[in-house]
Design an enzyme around this catalytic site. Structure first.
Site, PDB file in Angstrom:
ATOM      1  N   HIS B 238     -77.257  52.287  16.854  1.00 60.39           N
ATOM      2  CA  HIS B 238     -76.300  53.305  16.010  1.00 60.39           C
ATOM      3  C   HIS B 238     -76.663  52.803  14.404  1.00 60.39           C
ATOM      4  O   HIS B 238     -76.780  51.458  14.441  1.00 60.39           O
ATOM      5  CB  HIS B 238     -74.282  52.693  15.902  1.00 60.39           C
ATOM      6  CG  HIS B 238     -74.166  52.970  15.268  1.00 60.39           C
ATOM      7  ND1 HIS B 238     -73.629  53.530  14.181  1.00 60.39           N
ATOM      8  CD2 HIS B 238     -72.579  54.262  14.955  1.00 60.39           C
ATOM      9  CE1 HIS B 238     -72.714  54.108  13.274  1.00 60.39           C
ATOM     10  NE2 HIS B 238     -72.134  54.859  14.486  1.00 60.39           N
ATOM     11  N   ARG B 258     -69.632  57.895   6.466  1.00 58.90           N
ATOM     12  CA  ARG B 258     -70.540  59.229   5.935  1.00 58.90           C
ATOM     13  C   ARG B 258     -70.486  60.659   6.625  1.00 58.90           C
ATOM     14  O   ARG B 258     -70.065  61.718   5.014  1.00 58.90           O
ATOM     15  CB  ARG B 258     -72.153  58.932   6.892  1.00 58.90           C
ATOM     16  CG  ARG B 258     -73.281  58.041   6.581  1.00 58.90           C
ATOM     17  CD  ARG B 258     -74.162  57.752   7.373  1.00 58.90           C
ATOM     18  NE  ARG B 258     -73.561  57.249   8.995  1.00 58.90           N
ATOM     19  CZ  ARG B 258     -74.257  57.551  10.347  1.00 58.90           C
ATOM     20  NH1 ARG B 258     -74.843  58.627  10.090  1.00 58.90           N
ATOM     21  NH2 ARG B 258     -73.599  56.986  11.058  1.00 58.90           N
TER      22      ARG B 258
END
Lengths: 259, 604
Positions: B238, B258
């Site tokens: 990740h 994000r």
């Protein structure tokens, strides 16, 4: 960096005592990190529960310097200088070291009558953010059971466990009570069998909640009001008698299978 | 047969109490079967609770243009076409229904203005598609399923660790042998079917978002029981794990940061992701910061910013920036949402991230950028299953969730895991019920397998001068991180394969201090054989796949090779011992029907 000394309770149901471990202190560590380092070196059999190490699963509950806390969210450098005491939760029976038998909570969970929503319309239910927000606060609960541990009703009176669900389950009942879709009525159950009346609002549970849920103000007090209203308010009583019932009684609710 | 230990008998035995296991239990229980769930931890603590951002389902609540076809396409492209297309198809079609059903069981998702389930943007998803509750969606999922399972009266064996699956004399699954962690006593379970829902393997790497539980038990047990594992080289790092303080290095920072406007910057303040847009994604990625910024409010006003490329792309880019000397002081890069969104917005949308950074790192994410770097997060590979039934090649054995392979191909899109759990958890429960209703089932219970497992489990107590399991685990994690990490190369992988042979010998020579009751050192000793078997498959897959694709990046073969896009590497063991020989072969991908292939060809 300096050393850290940790006094960890070691023992089982037969008894035990604190044992001291002194290790080098690392920057930014939490209490659980030190416990892990003790396990990896001096005491691989030191029993403790943990999973996420991020304050999300509620496994690593303990009493740190006497305060019920999550070991993974308690920074060593924020505790007062001197030895750190780590003990198991006192309200629950000891299994070993820092691990306690929390099955009381699972037994209480099994008694909660399930959500009973109306049939789902095509495309899903319509609920607004302001309707779900109240329940969402209670659903933040990570089931660390620190609120149960600190609650004097069961902490100091073992006998009360038979008829007292405790703060964790009062927020669960409050959540269901305030759920926009629910048609079950658990108010009699909460009053008669779950011991809501024993809570005298000392707010200890709110103080220890790692999720900062306002257990007393937002769940227990409103739940007490609703339960009392249901019992004593003659208008509400009459209203329930003559209006079409949308809420079911606790007895019916308990046997009603969930969808 | 009579088991010498505490013994139970069920129709459907589910190993693992995360999203997939719980959803499988609900389905089987609804069929009136005798169902039990076994979990290493307490109920409600499984790794599902760590999932933050949301569950992907093309409900079209935010963008009406969204539908299963687009979700299917995104999933296949995100997986670099290595997916089992049928799993991706079923997942895209069924996940909206699975999300809605959670609301019937009490879940409270965040809402749109008109009272529908709100959906958020995530990497690789063309439209805002993730149903969510702030940044604690996994908790909502597990609690909802847990409460449903409990209300149905399902038996749950908590803090019970399964050691090995047990067969009948014909090789069909007949149950398992386990031990109670609180007492150390052994217990056997006879069952007509077993569903593996044991999650992932991340604990074999040094920097991981995974908990102690993710030791690949289900992967290993399936392998030992004769099933095949595929795509084991495809490991998702990740892009955004915490890097400081060291003690929380690897802890997950949700992609929701994000999705909600956060951007990545290097030490020079540059939004470097614009330099890392692969050809495959160029047509749908913004060319400038201005264009990317317009997209957040209206997906038709610009293309998506490159920070929201699939995870493998972003993780590699961060790795490259740090290696080029443009990293942050603690060896990551900066994830900045503070300069882009209001403090109030950040606290509302990302409450647990706010909390996590404030309390663990002393960083206020509404005022400062976070330091982040890649962390081992998820394994795409897993037990080879039939898409529709979740059945493995071993009769009576099923697998769902992270332990199953194929759904995500070479790289999983964020948000596709929670929906995977409920879509295939349900299917596994259904198929197990079908199998039982058809009259199939084991004809015996091989006690010899039980005795072997018990003997292996107790061996570390007999051995006085062996190694501390914690030392072996630490060395294994460092070795895997260094040699089979985010960027790999042939010589290092070969080194790892050899080293794993030595680790197997060390695991044969462990010593455990103390008694059997709640002894974490002993528990780790019983986890290590799984970790070794699974890591060997990962290393073998990595050695064989001489290309780069998704969660498998080779420095010495930096490009994807179309030839390698036609098959998975499948691993099978020659016998049930954790250090026995592993046979690795090519296993052709399922051929996709034309109408689905068309979806992938169509213009963006």
């Amino acid at each position: 960096m300096a050393n850290v000394t940790m006094r960890v309770w070691r023992g089982d149901a037969g008894g035990g005592d604190f044992e001291s471990y002194t290790l080098e202190q690392n920057e930014g560590e939490v209490v659980l990190d030190v416990i892990h380092r003790i396990q990896a070196t001096d005491a691989p059999d030191l029993a403790c529960r943990w999973n996420c190490k991020a304050g999300k699963c509620g496994s690593c509950s303990a009493e740190i310097n006497g305060k019920p806390s999550l070991m993974c969210m308690t920074r060593v450098d924020e505790l007062p200088e001197g030895p750190i005491t780590v003990a198991p939760m006192r309200t629950f029976p000891i299994i070993r070291d820092l691990v306690t038998d929390v099955s009381f909570n699972y037994a209480m969970a099994a008694k909660v009558p399930a959500l009973l929503p109306p049939p789902m319309p095509e495309g899903g239910y319509t609920m607004f953010q302001e309707d779900v927000a109240r329940g969402q606060e209670f659903r933040k609960c990570i089931e660390c059971f620190l609120c149960q541990d600190v609650c004097h009703v069961i902490r100091d009176h073992e006998d009360n466990k038979a008829h007292y669900a405790g703060p964790r389950f009062f927020i669960r009942y409050a959540e269901l009570e305030m759920h926009p879709l629910d048609t079950n009525d658990r108010r009699d159950l909460v009053r008669e069998e779950m011991g809501l009346g024993y809570c005298n609002i000392t707010k200890c549970c709110t103080e220890v909640c790692p999720e900062h849920i306002k257990i007393t103000d937002n769940a227990i007090i409103p739940l007490k009001e609703r339960v009392v209203d249901a019992q004593y308010d003659p208008v509400a009583w009459l209203g329930r008698k003559i209006r079409r019932r949308t809420k079911r009684s606790a007895d019916e609710a308990a046997v009603q299978p969930a969808p | 047969m009579t088991s010498p230990y505490e013994h139970h008998d069920y129709d459907v035995l589910i190993i693992g109490a995360g999203g997939a296991g719980l959803r499988a239990a609900i389905e089987a229980k609804q069929r009136g079967l005798r169902v039990a769930i076994i979990t290493k931890s307490l109920l409600g603590k499984a790794h599902t609770v760590m999932a933050e951002g949301g569950m992907a389902a093309a409900m079209g609540n935010v963008y009406a243009e969204d539908n299963w076809q687009v979700h299917f396409r995104d999933t296949m492209r995100g997986g670099k076409m290595l997916n089992n297309y049928r799993m991706a198809e079923l997942h895209a079609k069924e996940s909206p229904e699975r999300v809605l059903e959670l609301e019937q069981w009490g879940a409270l998702f965040d809402r749109t203005k008109d009272g529908k389930i709100l959906q958020r943007d995530f990497g690789g998803h063309r439209y805002a598609r993730l149903a969510h509750v702030g940044d604690r969606t996994g908790l909502e999922l597990i609690r909802t399923l847990q409460q449903k399972v409990v209300s149905m009266g399902t038996d749950v064996f908590m803090e019970c660790k399964v050691l090995r699956l047990v067969h009948d004399e014909n090789g069909a699954i007949a149950g398992c042998v386990a031990y109670w962690r609180p007492t150390g006593e052994f217990v056997t379970f006879a069952a007509k079917t077993v569903i593996l829902a044991t999650g992932g393997v991340g604990k074999s790497w040094k920097f991981t978002s995974n908990s102690w539980e993710s030791t690949g038990d289900g992967h290993a047990m399936a392998l030992w029981a004769g099933a095949q594992l595929i795509d084991m080289e495809c490991i998702q790092f990740h892009p955004t794990g915490m890097v400081w303080p060291l003690s929380v290095r690897g802890l997950l920072v949700t992609e929701g940061v994000r999705g909600d406007g956060g951007v990545l910057r290097n030490s020079e303040g540059q939004r470097f992701m614009f330099n890392y847009v692969a050809d495959m994604f160029r047509a749908e990625t913004a060319e400038s910061e201005e264009e990317g910024d317009r997209w957040y409010d209206d997906h038709t006003a610009g293309r998506r910013p490159p920070e929201l490329l699939p995870r493998d792309e972003v993780a590699r880019a961060i790795n490259t920036e740090v290696k080029a000397g443009r990293g942050s002081p603690h060896g990551g890069v900066y994830l900045d949402i503070a300069s882009r969104r209001s403090a109030e917005f950040i606290r509302r949308r990302l409450p647990s991230m706010y909390h996590q950074f404030m309390e663990l790192a002393g960083v206020d994410i509404t005022r400062e950028a976070m330091e982040i770097g890649p962390t081992c997060h998820y394994i795409m590979g897993g037990v080879k299953v039939d898409a529709d039934t979740a059945a493995t090649s071993v009769p009576g054995l099923y697998a769902a969730g992270e332990v199953a392979g194929g759904m995500h191909g070479a790289n999983r899109l964020g948000g596709n895991s929670l929906s995977d759990l409920v879509v295939f958890g349900r299917r596994a429960g259904m198929s197990a019920a079908d199998y039982i209703e058809s009259g199939a089932g084991p004809t015996g219970f091989d006690l010899a397998e039980v005795q072997l497992a018990v003997k292996d489990a107790l061996a570390p107590f007999e051995n006085e001068n062996g190694e501390n399991p914690y030392d072996v685990q630490r060395d294994l994690q460092e070795m895997m991180q260094a040699n089979v990490g985010i960027i790999r190369t042939g010589s290092e992988i070969d080194f790892a394969i050899n080293a794993l042979g030595e680790f197997a010998e060390r695991v044969r020579n462990l010593s455990v201090k103390g008694g059997r009751a709640y002894n974490p050192g002993w528990n780790l000793a019983t986890d290590l054989p799984s970790m070794i078997s699974v890591s060997r498959c990962t290393a073998l897959g990595a050695a064989n796949r001489k290309e780069s694709r998704g969660g498998h990046t080779r420095d010495d073969f930096p490009k994807a090779d179309p030839e390698y896009g036609k098959f998975n590497f499948a691993h099978q063991m020659t016998n049930g011992s954790f250090d026995s020989e592993i046979r690795t072969e090519r296993s052709a991908l399922l051929a996709m029907p034309d109408e689905l292939a068309q979806l992938l060809e169509e213009a963006k």
